[in-house]
Design a protein around this motif. Structure first.
Motif, PDB file in Angstrom:
ATOM      1  N   PHE A 191       0.857  -1.182   0.000  1.00  0.00           N
ATOM      2  CA  PHE A 191       0.000   0.000   0.000  1.00  0.00           C
ATOM      3  C   PHE A 191       0.893   1.233   0.000  1.00  0.00           C
ATOM      4  O   PHE A 191       1.591   1.510   0.970  1.00  0.00           O
ATOM      5  N   GLY A 192       0.883   1.952  -1.110  1.00  0.00           N
ATOM      6  CA  GLY A 192       1.707   3.151  -1.206  1.00  0.00           C
ATOM      7  C   GLY A 192       1.594   3.786  -2.576  1.00  0.00           C
ATOM      8  O   GLY A 192       1.254   3.109  -3.555  1.00  0.00           O
ATOM      9  N   PRO A 193       1.848   5.096  -2.682  1.00  0.00           N
ATOM     10  CA  PRO A 193       1.729   5.785  -3.967  1.00  0.00           C
ATOM     11  C   PRO A 193       2.885   5.441  -4.902  1.00  0.00           C
ATOM     12  O   PRO A 193       3.985   5.089  -4.465  1.00  0.00           O
ATOM     13  N   GLU A 194       2.638   5.537  -6.204  1.00  0.00           N
ATOM     14  CA  GLU A 194       3.700   5.336  -7.181  1.00  0.00           C
ATOM     15  C   GLU A 194       4.618   6.550  -7.236  1.00  0.00           C
ATOM     16  O   GLU A 194       5.793   6.435  -7.573  1.00  0.00           O
ATOM     17  N   ARG A 195       4.086   7.714  -6.925  1.00  0.00           N
ATOM     18  CA  ARG A 195       4.870   8.956  -6.883  1.00  0.00           C
ATOM     19  C   ARG A 195       4.686   9.597  -5.510  1.00  0.00           C
ATOM     20  O   ARG A 195       3.591   9.601  -4.969  1.00  0.00           O
ATOM     21  N   SER A 245       6.178   9.486   0.977  1.00  0.00           N
ATOM     22  CA  SER A 245       7.069   8.999  -0.079  1.00  0.00           C
ATOM     23  C   SER A 245       6.461   7.804  -0.789  1.00  0.00           C
ATOM     24  O   SER A 245       5.459   7.231  -0.353  1.00  0.00           O
ATOM     25  N   ASN A 246       7.101   7.404  -1.894  1.00  0.00           N
ATOM     26  CA  ASN A 246       6.680   6.176  -2.577  1.00  0.00           C
ATOM     27  C   ASN A 246       7.523   4.977  -2.145  1.00  0.00           C
ATOM     28  O   ASN A 246       7.432   3.905  -2.747  1.00  0.00           O
ATOM     29  N   LEU A 247       8.311   5.138  -1.100  1.00  0.00           N
ATOM     30  CA  LEU A 247       8.973   4.006  -0.467  1.00  0.00           C
ATOM     31  C   LEU A 247       7.979   3.278   0.431  1.00  0.00           C
ATOM     32  O   LEU A 247       6.972   3.842   0.860  1.00  0.00           O
ATOM     33  N   THR A 248       8.247   2.028   0.728  1.00  0.00           N
ATOM     34  CA  THR A 248       7.436   1.285   1.694  1.00  0.00           C
ATOM     35  C   THR A 248       8.357   0.672   2.747  1.00  0.00           C
ATOM     36  O   THR A 248       9.509   0.347   2.481  1.00  0.00           O
ATOM     37  N   ILE A 249       7.809   0.525   3.939  1.00  0.00           N
ATOM     38  CA  ILE A 249       8.506  -0.206   4.990  1.00  0.00           C
ATOM     39  C   ILE A 249       7.727  -1.490   5.245  1.00  0.00           C
ATOM     40  O   ILE A 249       6.491  -1.525   5.123  1.00  0.00           O
ATOM     41  N   GLY A 250       8.423  -2.563   5.547  1.00  0.00           N
ATOM     42  CA  GLY A 250       7.764  -3.831   5.803  1.00  0.00           C
ATOM     43  C   GLY A 250       6.997  -3.815   7.111  1.00  0.00           C
ATOM     44  O   GLY A 250       7.315  -3.081   8.047  1.00  0.00           O
ATOM     45  N   HIS A 251       5.959  -4.637   7.178  1.00  0.00           N
ATOM     46  CA  HIS A 251       5.126  -4.747   8.385  1.00  0.00           C
ATOM     47  C   HIS A 251       4.809  -6.215   8.591  1.00  0.00           C
ATOM     48  O   HIS A 251       4.077  -6.821   7.817  1.00  0.00           O
ATOM     49  N   ARG A 252       5.407  -6.793   9.622  1.00  0.00           N
ATOM     50  CA  ARG A 252       5.139  -8.194   9.968  1.00  0.00           C
ATOM     51  C   ARG A 252       4.484  -8.199  11.352  1.00  0.00           C
ATOM     52  O   ARG A 252       5.149  -8.040  12.368  1.00  0.00           O
ATOM     53  N   GLN A 253       3.158  -8.356  11.364  1.00  0.00           N
ATOM     54  CA  GLN A 253       2.421  -8.237  12.624  1.00  0.00           C
ATOM     55  C   GLN A 253       2.792  -9.361  13.586  1.00  0.00           C
ATOM     56  O   GLN A 253       3.251 -10.434  13.186  1.00  0.00           O
ATOM     57  N   GLU A 254       2.555  -9.074  14.881  1.00  0.00           N
ATOM     58  CA  GLU A 254       2.991 -10.011  15.914  1.00  0.00           C
ATOM     59  C   GLU A 254       2.138 -11.274  15.949  1.00  0.00           C
ATOM     60  O   GLU A 254       2.582 -12.323  16.416  1.00  0.00           O
ATOM     61  N   ARG A 255       0.899 -11.190  15.451  1.00  0.00           N
ATOM     62  CA  ARG A 255       0.026 -12.370  15.413  1.00  0.00           C
ATOM     63  C   ARG A 255      -1.029 -12.166  14.331  1.00  0.00           C
ATOM     64  O   ARG A 255      -1.292 -11.044  13.927  1.00  0.00           O
ATOM     65  N   ALA A 256      -1.635 -13.241  13.887  1.00  0.00           N
ATOM     66  CA  ALA A 256      -2.657 -13.147  12.847  1.00  0.00           C
ATOM     67  C   ALA A 256      -3.878 -12.400  13.373  1.00  0.00           C
ATOM     68  O   ALA A 256      -4.227 -12.507  14.554  1.00  0.00           O
TER      69      ALA A 256
END
Length: 414
Positions: A191-195, A245-256
């Motif tokens: 989820f993030g903009p291209e520009r 920005s159009n960069l993304t940071i990873g998101h690994r949640q702690e539980r489902a």
């Protein structure tokens, strides 16, 4: 407790409210405590901030576009993957060091970065741009926050937002029944903009914050603390902007998380969403020039609302719930009508959600926000507690911030 005591010397009660849980019934989540601690420890500087489930590196989409969008739609392109691991591995990793990159941008002038790659603005980019419609876009605007997109697990509590996506994203969301069912839980998205775009305020956790001159607090307890923070940044300095920005940071949640469970329910915001909108609506009426005076004035606005009658406080909650549900029904209906090629299973679910909003409008339940206990007996008192406790934080914040700027370095060394 020791840190709060040292940082809170000028106003101990307000510091405890800012760095703890002022409402004993709201101890399930307190992301705002971290916001406020970071703001006080970072006073007089710029700082980077991460949630504990964020994952580096930062990555660009393969079709990233240079330049800046001045008047972009705030909703971003969404890509869907077969697994969270695949989403986390996607994109092109940022070549430079992420914190040096962020702190080199945050706090700078907008006019400086739009002359530099990758944000450089060309004459072609300005075709059709009307400066009078966007007064915040000027060379002297300060970049108060830098925010990145997400990849991996969704950061939202619900997946209702997925039904409001652009056509391309919606087709990927509901490409077939199997993928649709998997995507409903939001566990493998980009989820993030291209520009990169310029926003009036951030609605997400910022990656970097400029606190060289001033930085506001947020509510210690409850979710959507990022909305309250973004609203206050913009309200306290109307000459600043938020760079997404159009960069993304990873998101690994702690539980489902079972994010689809509430889709059949009427849209019910959390109390901090209402508070953020209340602060945003009050900011155009402020006349003070300095952020410290404006944040105290906003405290007065909350005191005024808290001093209303119990019936009026309940009416404010009911009005907000009606607005949220009517708005959601309208947006869902517009999305359904525009999606001529959507599959039947997607349409059926959208129709059910619209019906849930409309039934709630016809026969509204008691005025309750979704983060309140279902058996809350004193809703009016709970509203007053939220408003008064946060008003005390806003009123004391300039003194807390000044004190923190003097002692934060020695505290961090200790």
């Amino acid at each position: 407790a020791a840190v709060a005591a040292r940082l809170g010397a000028p106003a101990p009660a307000a510091a405890r409210a800012a760095l703890g849980h002022p409402d004993p019934a709201n101890t399930g989540f307190g992301g705002g405590t971290g916001y406020n601690l970071a703001a006080l420890l970072g006073a007089g500087s710029a700082y980077a901030m991460l949630d504990d489930d964020f994952v580096l590196p930062l990555s660009l989409p393969g079709d990233a576009m240079p330049g800046l969008d001045f008047d972009a739609v705030p909703d971003s392109t969404t890509r869907f993957f077969d697994s969270a691991d695949a989403a986390l591995a996607a994109g092109i990793p940022l070549a430079s060091e992420p914190f040096v990159h962020a702190l080199g941008v945050c706090g700078g002038r907008l006019g400086d970065i739009w002359q530099l790659d990758p944000w450089r603005v060309t004459r072609d980019d300005l075709a059709g741009f009307a400066p009078s419609r966007l007064p915040r876009i000027n060379a002297d605007a300060r970049i108060a926050t830098l925010t990145h997109g997400h990849r991996g697990d969704s950061g939202a509590q619900s997946t209702r937002w997925m039904y409001l996506l652009d056509d391309a994203s919606r087709r990927a969301f509901a490409a077939d029944a199997e993928r649709y069912a998997r995507n409903l839980e939001g566990g493998a998205v980009w989820f993030g903009p291209e520009r990169a775009r310029i926003d009036a305020q951030t609605a997400f956790t910022p990656f970097a914050v400029d606190a060289r001159q001033f930085v506001p607090p947020t509510v210690a307890g409850g979710r959507s603390e990022d909305l309250v923070f973004g609203a206050l940044v913009a309200a306290c300095d109307p000459g600043c902007v938020a760079l997404h920005s159009n960069l993304t940071i990873g998101h690994r949640q702690e539980r489902a998380r079972l994010r689809s469970a509430t889709l059949a329910d009427a849209s019910t915001p959390v109390s901090n969403q209402w508070l953020a909108d209340l602060l945003t609506s009050a900011s155009p009426e402020l006349h003070a020039d300095t952020p410290s005076r404006r944040v105290v004035s906003l405290g007065n606005v909350l005191r005024d609302a808290a001093a209303s009658s119990p019936a009026r406080r309940l009416e404010m909650v009911s009005d907000y719930l009606r607005y949220a549900r009517a708005d959601m029904a309208s947006r869902l209906a517009a999305a359904r009508d525009a999606a001529g090629d959507a599959p039947d299973f997607w349409r059926r679910d959208v129709d059910r959600m619209i019906e849930a909003q409309r039934l709630a409008l016809l026969d509204p339940p008691p005025p309750r926000f979704s983060d309140w206990p279902a058996d809350e007996r004193d809703a009016a008192g709970r509203v007053a507690l939220l408003l008064e406790s946060f008003a005390a934080v806003l009123e004391a914040w300039p003194a807390l911030l000044d004190h923190a700027a003097q002692c934060a370095d020695s505290l961090l060394q200790d």
